[in-house]
Design a protein around this motif. Structure first.
Motif, PDB file in Angstrom:
ATOM      1  N   GLU A  75      27.988 -11.441  -6.413  1.00 44.06           N
ATOM      2  CA  GLU A  75      27.127 -10.103  -6.303  1.00 44.06           C
ATOM      3  C   GLU A  75      27.103 -10.110  -4.564  1.00 44.06           C
ATOM      4  N   SER A  76      27.082 -11.221  -3.949  1.00 47.16           N
ATOM      5  CA  SER A  76      26.719 -11.040  -2.579  1.00 47.16           C
ATOM      6  C   SER A  76      27.699 -10.508  -1.708  1.00 47.16           C
ATOM      7  N   LYS A  81      26.716 -16.020 -10.234  1.00 44.33           N
ATOM      8  CA  LYS A  81      26.613 -14.586 -10.180  1.00 44.33           C
ATOM      9  C   LYS A  81      26.108 -14.195  -8.938  1.00 44.33           C
ATOM     10  N   GLN A  82      25.025 -14.751  -8.169  1.00 47.27           N
ATOM     11  CA  GLN A  82      24.839 -14.617  -7.032  1.00 47.27           C
ATOM     12  C   GLN A  82      25.460 -14.596  -6.022  1.00 47.27           C
ATOM     13  N   PRO A 121      18.916  -6.157  -6.436  1.00 47.29           N
ATOM     14  CA  PRO A 121      19.885  -5.805  -7.421  1.00 47.29           C
ATOM     15  C   PRO A 121      19.052  -5.245  -8.587  1.00 47.29           C
ATOM     16  N   ASP A 163      34.558 -15.716 -13.670  1.00 48.83           N
ATOM     17  CA  ASP A 163      33.736 -15.679 -12.144  1.00 48.83           C
ATOM     18  C   ASP A 163      34.217 -16.941 -11.459  1.00 48.83           C
ATOM     19  N   ARG A 189      31.394  -7.894  -9.353  1.00 47.22           N
ATOM     20  CA  ARG A 189      30.772  -7.902 -10.444  1.00 47.22           C
ATOM     21  C   ARG A 189      31.100  -8.926 -11.485  1.00 47.22           C
TER      22      ARG A 189
END
Length: 792
Positions: A236-237, A232-233, A129, A248, A241
């Protein structure tokens, strides 16, 4: 739906399973794999390098010449344009021969007269990223020369197409449950804390048919901030966003368990939550700042002030969302009826991950547990204090029931390929439970299992359709009239396509404006046109009594797209009232043709020529072989040059040209010729086997004759006389010239000269000149007697 293989691996053991094996498992189980994308660093040639020296490039202000240690015997010189590093930093170095994710291959190069043996890379350049602008600075303890891929996790993203009847697969837990069944692997436990529930005191459901169950939990003292790296990972995977820790978590739970959630800023709410239908014309401002005018069919989440907080199951409102200043939230988890969510989403053109799942149906039994899981995560990542009990309004609908598996029918349908204990073991792995009465209790997340055959399909899917033997072969069925009609239509299609015509498929409903373009086989009487009582639009108000209006409309669109040659045909049904509406409605099948524009492509060896009546006649001749085709003039309203088409004196259709005024109205610059033929009669004319004639073994001979006859005599009369001549040696004739003289100097002004060529041949021998002359004289005498012509 995007599924991360790393995320999936947290639910079951996938060690030893290749991507291809997982791909095949999903495919054969009915889940289509539309794409596979590998994420992370793929190349072993991207290694950890330490910058030992960096000096200004002698010929470029923005470049530096670095000496880097890649774990080799000597330092490697690399020209670099980044500005965010210092001597001593460790960075990724792509050695010569490395293929980067964008397909570029690194090599040794000379940059502004300075040799460069590799490339120092940013995160984005090696497949990670995007980070800060410039090189990716690696940890200080990174081992020099070690492949950088060993420092970062790699992942594989699967893009899966889930059928509408399997909403249980729209989550990583659901996909893992499916894979565990196929692989006979246990599903790893997921720790979801239990929470007490209490009758709601701050929730009122005014539309229970649209929202049978609604739950809410108040959490106070949260800190809205950036999410931790692991969260976050995860997002994002799968291409999401990260926004903030509260939002989230709701997105994470949605993709983890398949239950959509929504968090409101509690400070922006007034009193109780009210689940109600919108008022007619009520306004709603969505999170994406789009404005919508609602109807009474739309379901809203509002408060006692009447403010619209969210469009239920579709999207939250812009004025009630969580922001950085939020300290107290209200977490929503509910079950909404799929039909209402689907209707609202389509009408407002608002689509979200939540609406995608709600309109297919979520698990009603998972509403409370998903809320409890989200509360646990929010307290971990945002702090705060949650209410002791979850407020619950309404009750979860029961969408499943016990189903009986008929062992005899199972054995019959599966061809004896699976024993009953093995079939029951598959059902158990799928989450079903066998009851004492022999029926099977279906889990709440499999609302698609309602009948015996549904269980059989699941058994066959997991067992593998390749393992079910094929028992029957096709049996002989005699040809029927339907088969003959289909074969005749295909013959016509192939011939028309070979002649350069394009097949059209137009709708069977036309507008009132197109009624003037109708070219029926028989003239219409008052009441013959069938009108739709409640048309969907003005363009679909009349059931077509002719295919021609649709072809004309298609041709007009092509002309406006600068098409120069229009050669169309269409087969289909037409509709009319018989006898002016006094009898039963009639349906028949017709073939329509349209010609306009260039008759053939313009080339250096041929001039441009506009299609005309004779091109249409040539097409009919090619369709019907050597049958005699004639045109009998007959007026048709709205057209010029209208004629009935006759084959061997049988009326099979009608031909006409659009009026010049109508052609100009539709932007045509060349004449438009149309024809409509009775498809039933055409099929009969095509009956029988077409035999190919042998090439003649003996030569033939031809004679020309120019005849003078009145200017008004149609060519069809000449062809009619020739057709009646019983001369066995005459095999064909053709008109090759027509001459007129309006001045009357070379031929009378009211006469014309028509030149024909007659071909004579005998199949068993070579003809003598005297025989040909005798036969030719008989033809001339017949023309003289039949038409009174004079030969020139």
């Amino acid at each position: 739906m995007n599924v991360s293989l790393n995320w999936l691996a947290t639910h079951l053991d996938l060690s030893g399973k290749s991507i291809k094996e997982i791909d095949d498992l999903f495919t054969f189980a009915g889940v289509e794999v539309e794409g596979i994308v590998s994420k992370g660093i793929a190349s072993e040639k991207i290694v950890v390098a330490q910058i030992m020296e960096a000096v200004q490039h002698p010929h470029a202000d923005r470049l530096k010449v670095t000496q880097v240690n890649c774990g080799e015997a000597t330092l490697r010189q690399i020209v670099c344009g980044a500005q965010n590093y210092k001597v001593g930093d460790k960075v990724p170095c792509a050695l010569p021969g490395t293929v980067l994710p964008n397909g570029f291959t690194i090599g040794e190069a000379v940059m502004r007269k300075v040799e460069s043996k590799g490339m120092l890379c940013s995160a984005e350049e090696i497949g990670l990223p995007a980070g800060v602008d410039g090189l990716l600075i690696l940890p200080e303890d990174s081992e020099i020369g070690k492949p950088v891929k060993q420092l970062f996790d790699s992942d594989t993203l699967l893009e899966l197409e889930v059928t509408p009847n399997r909403p249980d697969l729209l989550s990583h837990r659901g996909m893992a449950r499916e894979l565990a069944t196929l692989l006979k692997t246990p599903l790893l436990p997921l720790e979801i804390p239990s929470r007490e529930t209490t009758a709601a005191k701050d929730i009122r459901i005014d539309s229970p048919e649209a929202c049978p169950l609604y739950t809410a939990v108040r959490i106070s003292g949260v800190t809205v901030k950036e999410s931790p790296d692991w969260l976050k990972q995860r997002l994002e995977s799968i291409g999401l966003r990260p926004i903030n820790n509260i939002v989230d978590v709701t997105n994470y739970v949605l993709h983890e368990l398949g239950q959509p959630l929504h968090a409101f800023d509690a400070a922006k709410l007034t009193g109780s939550i009210i689940v109600r239908n919108a008022a007619e014309g009520e306004n709603f401002l969505a999170l994406d700042d789009s404005k919508h005018l609602l109807t009474t069919d739309d379901l809203l989440i509002s408060d006692e002030s009447g403010a619209a907080l969210a469009l239920a199951g579709v999207m939250g409102g812009a004025e009630s969302g969580v922001t950085e200043t939020t300290t107290d939230i209200l977490l929503e988890s509910a079950y909404f009826t799929p039909q209402g969510i689907r209707r609202t989403s389509r009408r407002t053109a608002l689509s979200s991950d939540s609406s995608y799942r709600f309109e297919r149906g979520v698990d009603p039994a998972g509403v409370v547990s998903a809320s409890a899981f989200a509360v646990k995560l929010i307290l971990e990542v945002a702090g705060g204090t949650a209410e002791a009990a979850t407020q619950l309004a309404g009750e979860a609908p029961v969408l499943v029931r016990s189903v009986t598996l008929d062992a005899k029918k199972l054995d019959q349908l599966m061809g004896g390929s699976i024993a009953l204990p093995d079939a029951e073991e598959i059902l158990t792995r799928l989450g079903l439970t066998k009851l004492a009465d022999g029926t099977w209790d279906v889990p709440s997340f499999r609302a698609d299992l309602q009948r015996h055959i549904d269980l059989v399909e699941e058994i066959a899917r997991v067992h593998g359709l390749d393992n079910v033997p094929s028992r029957f072969q096709g049996t002989f069925v005699p040809a029927s009239a339907v088969d003959a009609a289909y074969d005749a239509d295909m013959v016509l299609r192939r011939r028309l396509a070979a002649l350069g015509l394009h097949e059209c498929q137009t709708i069977k409903l036309i507008s009132d404006a197109q009624v003037s373009d109708i070219l029926p086989l028989r003239p219409l009487q008052d009441g013959d046109v069938i009108r739709v009582k409640l048309p969907l639009s003005e363009d679909h108000a009349v059931m077509r009594p002719s295919i021609v209006p649709g072809l004309i409309s298609s041709a007009a669109r092509n002309v406006r797209q600068q098409a120069k040659s229009l050669r169309f045909f269409e087969m289909g049904r037409v509709f009319r009232n018989a006898g002016g509406g006094k009898a039963k409605d009639q349906e028949s099948e017709t073939l329509a043709l349209l010609l306009s524009g260039s008759a053939q492509p313009t080339g250096w060896s041929q001039a441009d020529r506009t299609a005309d009546l004779y091109d249409l006649k040539a097409i009919l001749s090619a369709l019907l072989g050597d049958r005699r085709i004639t045109f009998a003039p007959k007026e048709r309203s709205g057209f010029v040059l209208a004629s009935d088409i006759k084959v061997d004196d049988q009326n099979i259709g009608v031909f006409a040209r659009l009026t010049p005024a109508r052609e100009r109205e539709l932007d045509f610059t060349t004449p438009v010729f149309v024809a409509e033929l009775d498809l039933g009669k055409l099929r009969k004319l095509l009956n029988g086997i077409s035999h190919v004639e042998d090439l003649p073994q003996f030569p033939g001979s031809s004679r020309d004759a120019a005849m003078e006859l009145p200017l008004t005599t149609p060519n069809s009369q000449i062809e009619a006389v020739i057709a009646k001549i019983a001369e066995p040696l005459l095999i064909s004739s053709e008109c090759f010239d027509v001459f007129t003289d309006a001045t009357g100097q070379k031929i009378s002004a009211d006469s014309k000269s028509v030149a024909y060529r007659f071909h004579y041949r005998e199949g068993t021998r070579t003809l003598k000149a005297e025989e040909i002359d005798t036969a030719h004289q008989k033809v001339l005498e017949a023309l003289t007697k039949g038409l009174g012509v004079k030969f020139r």
